[in-house]
Write a protein that holds these residues in place. Structure first.
Motif, PDB file in Angstrom:
ATOM      1  N   UNK A  23       0.807  -1.226   0.000  1.00 18.28           N
ATOM      2  CA  UNK A  23       0.000   0.000   0.000  1.00 18.28           C
ATOM      3  C   UNK A  23       0.835   1.268   0.000  1.00 18.28           C
ATOM      4  N   UNK A  24       2.058   1.207   0.542  1.00 20.10           N
ATOM      5  CA  UNK A  24       2.906   2.394   0.515  1.00 20.10           C
ATOM      6  C   UNK A  24       4.366   2.012   0.371  1.00 20.10           C
ATOM      7  N   UNK A  25       5.114   2.961  -0.134  1.00 14.50           N
ATOM      8  CA  UNK A  25       6.563   2.865  -0.238  1.00 14.50           C
ATOM      9  C   UNK A  25       7.146   3.997   0.592  1.00 14.50           C
ATOM     10  N   UNK A  26       8.386   3.846   1.013  1.00 17.24           N
ATOM     11  CA  UNK A  26       9.026   4.883   1.806  1.00 17.24           C
ATOM     12  C   UNK A  26      10.510   4.957   1.492  1.00 17.24           C
ATOM     13  N   UNK A  27      11.022   6.170   1.564  1.00 14.14           N
ATOM     14  CA  UNK A  27      12.455   6.420   1.457  1.00 14.14           C
ATOM     15  C   UNK A  27      12.882   7.128   2.735  1.00 14.14           C
ATOM     16  N   UNK A  28      14.021   6.699   3.296  1.00 12.99           N
ATOM     17  CA  UNK A  28      14.550   7.267   4.524  1.00 12.99           C
ATOM     18  C   UNK A  28      16.027   7.552   4.302  1.00 12.99           C
ATOM     19  N   UNK A  29      16.485   8.677   4.828  1.00 10.90           N
ATOM     20  CA  UNK A  29      17.887   9.042   4.752  1.00 10.90           C
ATOM     21  C   UNK A  29      18.418   9.167   6.170  1.00 10.90           C
ATOM     22  N   UNK A  30      19.560   8.550   6.425  1.00 12.57           N
ATOM     23  CA  UNK A  30      20.162   8.620   7.748  1.00 12.57           C
ATOM     24  C   UNK A  30      21.625   8.982   7.676  1.00 12.57           C
ATOM     25  N   UNK A  31      22.098   9.615   8.729  1.00 10.95           N
ATOM     26  CA  UNK A  31      23.509   9.959   8.839  1.00 10.95           C
ATOM     27  C   UNK A  31      24.086   9.152   9.998  1.00 10.95           C
ATOM     28  N   UNK A  32      25.050   8.283   9.663  1.00 11.94           N
ATOM     29  CA  UNK A  32      25.698   7.448  10.673  1.00 11.94           C
ATOM     30  C   UNK A  32      26.978   8.127  11.125  1.00 11.94           C
ATOM     31  N   UNK A  33      27.144   8.188  12.423  1.00 10.56           N
ATOM     32  CA  UNK A  33      28.369   8.691  13.021  1.00 10.56           C
ATOM     33  C   UNK A  33      28.733   7.752  14.144  1.00 10.56           C
ATOM     34  N   UNK A  34      29.804   7.003  13.952  1.00  8.25           N
ATOM     35  CA  UNK A  34      30.147   5.970  14.923  1.00  8.25           C
ATOM     36  C   UNK A  34      29.051   4.922  14.943  1.00  8.25           C
ATOM     37  N   UNK A  35      28.527   4.621  16.128  1.00  6.97           N
ATOM     38  CA  UNK A  35      27.463   3.626  16.232  1.00  6.97           C
ATOM     39  C   UNK A  35      26.085   4.281  16.373  1.00  6.97           C
ATOM     40  N   UNK A  36      25.995   5.545  16.057  1.00  7.40           N
ATOM     41  CA  UNK A  36      24.744   6.301  16.182  1.00  7.40           C
ATOM     42  C   UNK A  36      24.251   6.715  14.799  1.00  7.40           C
ATOM     43  N   UNK A  37      22.937   6.609  14.583  1.00  6.31           N
ATOM     44  CA  UNK A  37      22.356   7.045  13.315  1.00  6.31           C
ATOM     45  C   UNK A  37      21.227   8.018  13.588  1.00  6.31           C
ATOM     46  N   UNK A  38      21.268   9.121  12.876  1.00  3.00           N
ATOM     47  CA  UNK A  38      20.227  10.134  12.976  1.00  3.00           C
ATOM     48  C   UNK A  38      19.422  10.118  11.674  1.00  3.00           C
ATOM     49  N   UNK A  39      18.107  10.004  11.782  1.00  2.00           N
ATOM     50  CA  UNK A  39      17.248  10.106  10.602  1.00  2.00           C
ATOM     51  C   UNK A  39      17.206  11.580  10.207  1.00  2.00           C
ATOM     52  N   UNK A  40      17.627  11.876   8.987  1.00  3.09           N
ATOM     53  CA  UNK A  40      17.675  13.274   8.542  1.00  3.09           C
ATOM     54  C   UNK A  40      16.604  13.601   7.508  1.00  3.09           C
ATOM     55  N   UNK A  41      15.921  12.593   7.003  1.00  5.59           N
ATOM     56  CA  UNK A  41      14.844  12.845   6.058  1.00  5.59           C
ATOM     57  C   UNK A  41      14.062  11.585   5.773  1.00  5.59           C
ATOM     58  N   UNK A  42      12.779  11.749   5.486  1.00  7.04           N
ATOM     59  CA  UNK A  42      11.940  10.597   5.136  1.00  7.04           C
ATOM     60  C   UNK A  42      10.743  11.071   4.337  1.00  7.04           C
ATOM     61  N   UNK A  43      10.257  10.170   3.506  1.00 10.15           N
ATOM     62  CA  UNK A  43       9.062  10.464   2.726  1.00 10.15           C
ATOM     63  C   UNK A  43       8.393   9.143   2.354  1.00 10.15           C
ATOM     64  N   UNK A  44       7.084   9.082   2.514  1.00  9.56           N
ATOM     65  CA  UNK A  44       6.337   7.899   2.077  1.00  9.56           C
ATOM     66  C   UNK A  44       5.258   8.335   1.101  1.00  9.56           C
ATOM     67  N   UNK A  45       4.834   7.377   0.278  1.00  9.06           N
ATOM     68  CA  UNK A  45       3.836   7.657  -0.752  1.00  9.06           C
ATOM     69  C   UNK A  45       3.130   6.352  -1.111  1.00  9.06           C
ATOM     70  N   UNK A  46       1.920   6.439  -1.656  1.00 11.02           N
ATOM     71  CA  UNK A  46       1.206   5.218  -2.059  1.00 11.02           C
ATOM     72  C   UNK A  46       2.017   4.442  -3.103  1.00 11.02           C
ATOM     73  N   UNK A  47       2.007   3.134  -2.985  1.00  9.80           N
ATOM     74  CA  UNK A  47       2.739   2.296  -3.935  1.00  9.80           C
ATOM     75  C   UNK A  47       2.166   2.477  -5.334  1.00  9.80           C
ATOM     76  N   UNK A  48       3.016   2.881  -6.296  1.00 10.74           N
ATOM     77  CA  UNK A  48       2.548   3.028  -7.684  1.00 10.74           C
ATOM     78  C   UNK A  48       2.080   1.697  -8.273  1.00 10.74           C
ATOM     79  N   UNK A  49       1.395   1.782  -9.399  1.00 11.85           N
ATOM     80  CA  UNK A  49       0.785   0.604 -10.033  1.00 11.85           C
ATOM     81  C   UNK A  49       1.778  -0.402 -10.598  1.00 11.85           C
ATOM     82  N   UNK A  50       2.952   0.063 -11.042  1.00 14.67           N
ATOM     83  CA  UNK A  50       3.905  -0.863 -11.657  1.00 14.67           C
ATOM     84  C   UNK A  50       5.231  -0.843 -10.898  1.00 14.67           C
TER      85      UNK A  50
END
Length: 167
Positions: A23-50
């Motif tokens: 039903x949906x797709x998502x893209x997430x961007x993270x910045x890893x520093x050492x053993x820590x990751x910060x989510x810096x951006x995300x976007x989800x949208x309905x899954x396209x037909x193809x």
């Protein structure tokens, strides 16, 4: 780590995560520093037909996130999660019941070609190690991508989508 004129600092790594769902797709961007990751951006949208539309949209969304939130830093790797069945070694989605028309679809080649980075595909619920060791069924698994879970429910878990090598 690098010496910055007498001071030590850690280099950060920009990681992409993609989730393909019925039903949906998502893209997430993270910045890893050492053993820590910060989510810096995300976007989800309905899954396209193809599958072609979905992969193009996911690539575009990840590129947009990297351009706007990544500070010009290039991606280091991309992890993809999707319900099965999958052929993770070949990077193919094999006709999952929630994704009609996704029959033997190669999801990794478009990512590798577009971003020029390593990419990996794993089944969304597959247990895998955490960056600090892991356990249970994940014991003995080494992976190259750290945990980039979006704890706000935006899909994409490159911890589970990591490039895994069984010892």
């Amino acid at each position: 780590m690098h010496d910055a004129g007498g001071g030590i600092f850690r280099m950060s790594t920009l990681l992409g995560g993609l989730d393909i769902g019925g039903t949906k797709c998502a893209a997430v961007l993270g910045r890893a520093e050492g053993d820590r990751i910060e989510i810096v951006g995300k976007h989800s949208f309905p899954t396209p037909d193809t599958p072609e539309e979905a992969l193009a949209s996911l690539c575009d969304e990840l590129a947009c996130l990297a351009a706007s939130a990544g500070g010009g830093e290039p991606l280091a790797a991309v992890g993809v999660s999707c319900g099965g069945p999958l052929d993770s070694r070949r990077g193919r989605i094999l006709s999952p019941p929630n994704l009609p028309g996704w029959d033997g679809i190669d999801v990794l080649t478009p990512l590798r070609e577009r971003f020029g980075v390593p990419a990996a595909l794993q089944n969304a619920p597959t247990p895998a190690p955490s960056p600090n060791g892991g356990g249970g069924r994940a014991r003995g698994v080494q992976h190259d991508l750290p945990d980039l879970r979006d704890r706000n429910g935006c899909g994409s878990d490159p911890e589970r989508s990591a490039v895994c090598r069984r010892k």
